[in-house]
Design an enzyme around this catalytic site. Structure first.
Site, short mmCIF file in Angstrom:
data_model
loop_
_atom_site.label_atom_id
_atom_site.label_comp_id
_atom_site.label_asym_id
_atom_site.label_seq_id
_atom_site.Cartn_x
_atom_site.Cartn_y
_atom_site.Cartn_z
N ASP A 176 0.85 -1.20 0.00
CA ASP A 176 0.00 0.00 0.00
C ASP A 176 0.88 1.25 0.00
OD1 ASP A 176 -2.84 1.16 0.50
OD2 ASP A 176 -1.59 2.15 2.01
N ASN A 184 -2.59 12.89 -3.27
CA ASN A 184 -3.51 13.41 -4.29
C ASN A 184 -4.00 14.81 -3.94
OD1 ASN A 184 -3.70 11.52 -6.36
ND2 ASN A 184 -5.16 10.24 -5.26
N HIS A 189 -4.54 14.98 -8.83
CA HIS A 189 -4.81 13.61 -9.24
C HIS A 189 -3.97 13.18 -10.44
CE1 HIS A 189 -8.12 12.64 -6.53
NE2 HIS A 189 -8.45 13.92 -6.62
N ASP A 193 -1.79 9.85 -10.49
CA ASP A 193 -1.76 8.81 -11.51
C ASP A 193 -0.32 8.48 -11.91
OD1 ASP A 193 -4.49 8.74 -11.47
OD2 ASP A 193 -4.77 9.83 -13.35
N GLU A 220 -4.69 2.33 -4.40
CA GLU A 220 -3.23 2.44 -4.26
C GLU A 220 -2.62 1.17 -3.68
OE1 GLU A 220 -5.00 4.39 -0.52
OE2 GLU A 220 -5.52 4.14 -2.63
#
Length: 308
Positions: A176, A184, A189, A193, A220
């Site tokens: 994780d 983010n 965002h 990505d 994630e």
């Protein structure tokens, strides 16, 4: 997917007459790895253990006929896409219709012509290759380009079955990205990505063996499947992943753990048992990851060897 062993695909021959198996063996032995079964029960067991690329299946057998074997194979999520060709002395159209409705891809009537058998098998193998290519595309995560959850589920189930046969350990790493929501929120965002894509490629590079498999589990989170890997070996892989992340040094201005993106890893290892399910190991890896988060993140937490 279609695994290859030494460049050869695997075919399971199922016939209660040894002479027929011998003839098929002589016809196909130079081009394929062959497995044999003389009854339906053994056919199902061997198919589950060896995961063949194609099955040649006799219709008329004692106790469990070929139609029933076909039904059971098609009901198995791991084996349902394996092509089945019926080889039988039955030649009535209604008999062929039954097999085709059950999901068989072809019929070969006895006595068979070896050349025709080889050509029909070659055609079905080529069709399977094309289906596998489409399947691989559908098993990729659109954002990161690595395998998705569906692919992970299939690989885990397949390796669980193999492990139950070999009695060798199977390890999972649940991974994780720490405080990814904060990343983010602070970086946007699009940057998030890019971060996911970068981490995904780093995970691929951290796995040194062809048999190891990593994919995006969701959000994630990522999952690595490590066949024939004990707890110590899984720790080595996890530390390599941590080192790769440190080398990336992805800035994380909102992280309470430091200046860069970090990850947490939960490890679970088990020697699979046929009567149990792979979800046991998956749940333990998830629990280990949860403990890693509870203990402060940016760390590895492993469970003891499980008996799933």
């Amino acid at each position: 997917m279609t695994p290859e062993r030494d460049g050869k695909l695997m075919i399971l021959l199922v016939d209660d007459a040894p002479t027929n198996i011998q003839m098929l063996n002589e016809t196909l032995k130079d081009g394929y790895h062959l497995f044999f079964a003389t009854n339906g029960r053994d056919a199902l067991r061997i198919a589950s253990e060896s995961l063949p690329d194609l099955i040649l299946l006799d219709v008329i057998m004692p106790e469990m006929d070929g139609y029933e074997v076909c039904r059971k194979l098609k009901a198995d999520p791991v084996l349902r896409d394996v092509p089945i060709i019926f080889i039988t002395a039955m030649s009535q159209q209604e008999d062929e219709a039954i097999g085709l409705e059950l999901g068989a891809v072809d019929y070969i009537a006895k006595p068979f012509n070896p050349t025709i058998v080889r050509l029909r098998i070659r055609n079905q193998i080529e069709l399977k290759r094309q289906r596998d290519l489409l399947a691989r595309l559908s098993h990729l995560d659109g954002l990161t380009g690595i395998p998705n959850r569906r692919a992970l589920d299939e690989v885990l189930e397949r390796e669980w079955r193999r492990g139950s046969r070999s009695l060798k350990p199977l390890s999972l790493l649940m991974i994780d990205i720490d405080h990814f929501k904060a990343y983010n929120d602070s970086c946007g965002h699009l940057a998030g990505d890019d971060c996911l894509r970068t981490v995904a490629q780093a995970l691929k590079l951290s796995l040194g063996r062809a048999a190891d498999f990593v994919g995006r589990y969701g959000g994630e989170e990522f999952l690595a499947v490590l066949p024939e890997t004990d707890a110590d070996g899984a720790q080595v892989v996890a530390r390599e992943i941590i080192e790769q992340m440190a080398k990336l040094a992805i800035p994380h201005p909102a992280s309470p753990l430091g200046e860069h993106v970090t990850i947490s890893i939960g490890i679970a290892t088990a020697v699979a048992k046929r009567e149990h399910q792979s979800v046991c190991l998956l749940q333990e890896a998830d629990s280990a990851l949860y403990r890693a988060k509870q203990e402060g993140r940016n760390r590895i937490v492993a469970t003891p060897l499980l008996s799933c």
